[in-house]
Design a protein around this motif. Structure first.
Motif, short mmCIF file in Angstrom:
data_model
loop_
_atom_site.label_atom_id
_atom_site.label_comp_id
_atom_site.label_asym_id
_atom_site.label_seq_id
_atom_site.Cartn_x
_atom_site.Cartn_y
_atom_site.Cartn_z
N ARG A 14 0.86 -1.19 0.00
CA ARG A 14 0.00 0.00 0.00
C ARG A 14 0.89 1.23 0.00
O ARG A 14 1.92 1.27 0.67
N GLU A 60 -3.20 5.72 1.07
CA GLU A 60 -4.19 4.70 0.72
C GLU A 60 -4.88 4.17 1.97
O GLU A 60 -4.27 4.04 3.04
N VAL A 98 -6.68 1.28 4.22
CA VAL A 98 -6.54 -0.16 4.42
C VAL A 98 -7.62 -0.63 5.38
O VAL A 98 -8.13 0.14 6.19
#
Length: 318
Positions: free
Chosen positions: A259, A263, A265
């Motif tokens: 990642r 971003e 998660v």
């Protein structure tokens, strides 16, 4: 006339100069680069500083671009700027002041009779404490980071909402809203009644044009919103985190991230793997909770237990 060190500006003028804060090891005086923008009309006061950590250069890049674009004839109020706070560390491109091995942003409000860092902190805070707003421009010099603005006074502080508003106006896209360590300017400023934020403009050692542009836009948005300049300020929703999960390497080797910065998660998503120099997998680490990849290490090589990344948790939108 409005003065700061040797800089002196009448209403509608801008001047640059030096503010002497001590002597070098050969006994020669040294001064911090300073600027004063004295608006043609009366108004609020803004204090801005950069490079209190000597290798955090993006803030210097912001001021290099902001100051020439300000027309004091169009300004209401006063702007005080210190372009390089940690003079000694900047000269050798280091984070900490090599004279006393201190981190400048842990020494506020400073001590005019103290160590080198404490004397510089005292001299700069004497200016900052009389402002209406403070911007302390930083950069994640040892890690890769998203652009963020840090609110460091703590949510129970009487000035928290004003600091949060200033962070939203600066508009880097992400806000870290978490009480900071003692000695930070963004902690001490609010204690003196001055809304203060700490924009962290990107990460890693160097000079990043994208983060510098974010900083320039942020400063001008602040100037418009708080009435220094005419024009409409743009305030977009910001992603805020007030807690962080840190992840370390379960094995030594080379890190490969699954990642990227910024971003989102979910719990169970892969964050990174550790391999040998020949690409043989050794370990895979997964997120333990939902969040946003906020910070990662700069270099790929890691030892067992070494820091790898941080995921912002307790995320909301403000």
């Amino acid at each position: 006339m409005t003065t700061l060190g040797t800089a002196s500006a009448a209403p509608g003028e801008l001047d640059t100069g030096r503010m002497e804060v001590g002597e070098t090891r050969d006994g020669a005086p040294f001064g911090l680069p300073v600027a004063v923008v004295n608006g043609a009309e009366s108004g609020p006061t803004l204090y801005v500083q950069a490079a209190s950590d000597g290798d955090e250069l993006n803030g210097v890049g912001v001021l290099q671009r902001v100051v020439p674009q300000i027309d004091p004839a169009e300004l209401a109020g006063t702007i005080y700027l210190v372009g390089i706070v940690n003079y000694h560390a900047y000269q050798v491109a280091q984070h900490r002041n090599p004279i006393d091995d201190r981190k400048m942003n842990r020494t506020y409000p400073g001590d005019e009779s103290g160590t080198s860092s404490e004397r510089i902190a005292a001299a700069t805070f004497e200016i900052a404490r009389d402002a209406d707003l403070i911007l302390d421009l930083h950069q994640g010099s040892t890690s890769r980071m998203i652009d963020e603005v840090r609110v460091r006074c703590g949510r129970r502080h009487r000035l928290h909402d004003e600091c949060l508003r200033l962070a939203r106006v600066f508009g880097a896209g992400h806000i870290l809203d978490q009480k900071g360590p003692d000695g930070q300017l963004a902690r001490v400023g609010p204690d003196e009644g001055v809304p203060t934020v700490d924009p962290e403009l990107g990460g890693c050692v160097g000079w990043d044009e994208s983060s510098i542009r974010t900083g320039v836009e942020g400063v001008f948005n602040v100037l418009r919103y708080y009435g220094f300049l005419d024009g409409e300020a743009t305030i977009e929703p910001q992603t805020r985190a007030d807690d962080f999960a840190q992840y370390s390497a379960p094995a030594g080797g080379l890190v490969a991230f699954a990642r990227d910065l910024g971003e989102t998660v979910e719990a169970g998503d892969e964050l990174f793997t550790v391999t040998t120099p020949f690409g043989e997998p050794k370990a895979t680490v997964h997120a333990e909770s939902d969040g946003i990849v906020w910070r990662t290490r700069r270099l790929p090589q890691v030892a067992t237990g070494e820091y790898v990344c941080s995921v912002g948790t307790e995320v909301d939108t403000v």
